[in-house]
Design a protein around this motif. Structure first.
Motif, PDB file in Angstrom:
ATOM      1  N   LEU A   1      -9.217   5.501   3.128  1.00 42.05           N
ATOM      2  CA  LEU A   1      -8.894   6.661   2.103  1.00 42.05           C
ATOM      3  C   LEU A   1      -8.609   8.211   2.298  1.00 42.05           C
ATOM      4  O   LEU A   1      -8.933   9.044   1.112  1.00 42.05           O
TER       5      LEU A   1
ATOM      6  N   ARG B   1       0.650  -0.990   0.087  1.00 36.41           N
ATOM      7  CA  ARG B   1       0.335   0.180   0.114  1.00 36.41           C
ATOM      8  C   ARG B   1       1.153   1.160   0.368  1.00 36.41           C
ATOM      9  O   ARG B   1       1.612   1.084   0.540  1.00 36.41           O
TER      10      ARG B   1
ATOM     11  N   PRO C   1     -13.410  -3.532   0.512  1.00 38.06           N
ATOM     12  CA  PRO C   1     -11.933  -2.281  -0.225  1.00 38.06           C
ATOM     13  C   PRO C   1     -11.107  -3.724  -0.684  1.00 38.06           C
ATOM     14  O   PRO C   1      -9.725  -3.410  -1.617  1.00 38.06           O
TER      15      PRO C   1
ATOM     16  N   TYR D   1     -12.412   4.787   5.643  1.00 36.74           N
ATOM     17  CA  TYR D   1     -12.358   6.308   5.001  1.00 36.74           C
ATOM     18  C   TYR D   1     -11.117   6.916   5.166  1.00 36.74           C
ATOM     19  O   TYR D   1     -11.068   7.811   4.578  1.00 36.74           O
TER      20      TYR D   1
ATOM     21  N   GLU E   1      -0.445   4.249   1.532  1.00 35.80           N
ATOM     22  CA  GLU E   1      -1.038   5.296   2.764  1.00 35.80           C
ATOM     23  C   GLU E   1      -0.040   5.340   3.756  1.00 35.80           C
ATOM     24  O   GLU E   1       0.129   3.890   4.108  1.00 35.80           O
TER      25      GLU E   1
ATOM     26  N   LYS F   1     -11.298  10.074   2.493  1.00 37.05           N
ATOM     27  CA  LYS F   1     -12.468  10.339   3.043  1.00 37.05           C
ATOM     28  C   LYS F   1     -12.792  11.113   4.377  1.00 37.05           C
ATOM     29  O   LYS F   1     -12.727  10.681   5.184  1.00 37.05           O
TER      30      LYS F   1
END
Length: 188
Positions: free
Chosen positions: A136, A58, A185, A133, A60, A138
């Motif tokens: 992402l 990933r 996901p 959330y 992130e 969000k």
């Protein structure tokens, strides 16, 4: 030494079963197994090892990935023994990446069903939606996870018992395909 089987040995019957279960080619499975054993020489990955491995896949930040990695670990740990072996990992990876929508939703259901009681309640779904959330980035104020979960339940909780069985969940998402973008996901 004695009759010890070398670590790089891969039982042909296990390999054949993985080819059948995943649809992956022999060479791909062997390459993935090599990577898995490099990341986890014992052949069993605990939650901490899984986080490191998942983190490497990933982009992130650690804090954004950690919670969703915990949910994915639970979904992949099909026998609930607290460790993921290569077969669990490869089947989980293959299905969530390459499987049919129904197969993916089976794993998504396991991701939400934290207490493994074969149903999802609102609290379980809110925890996973909140983690997604966060992953992402969000904002929660625009469409709070609680509101999102209420909307999902209003669409697919057909018997209004405030929990979702696996069949309700899978059939509901298949009938409302836009929900998969909200609840999974594992979408590409």
């Amino acid at each position: 030494m004695g009759n010890k089987i070398p670590k790089n040995h891969f039982d042909q019957s296990v390999l054949d079963k993985l080819i059948e279960d995943t649809g992956l080619e022999r060479e791909v499975i062997i390459a993935w197994r090599k990577q898995f054993l490099m990341a986890c020489p014992s052949g069993k990955m605990n939650r901490k090892n899984f986080f490191k491995f998942y983190r490497s896949l990933r982009v992130e930040s650690d804090e954004k990935v950690k919670e969703i990695a915990n949910f994915v670990f639970t979904a992949f740990d099909r026998d609930s023994n607290g460790k993921i072996d290569f077969t669990e990992f490869l089947c989980g990876y293959a299905i969530t990446s390459l499987g049919t929508m129904r197969q993916k939703l089976d794993y998504v259901f396991a991701l939400y069903d934290k207490d493994k009681n074969n149903s999802i309640d609102r609290k379980e779904m809110i925890r996973v939606i909140s983690a997604m959330y966060d992953l992402l980035g969000k904002p929660k104020k625009d469409y709070p996870p609680e509101r999102c979960v209420e909307d999902v339940f209003s669409l697919i909780d057909v018997n209004n018992d405030h929990s979702l069985t696996k069949d309700e969940f899978i059939d509901g998402v298949l009938k409302n395909p836009y929900l998969s973008d909200i609840i999974s996901p594992f979408n590409e």
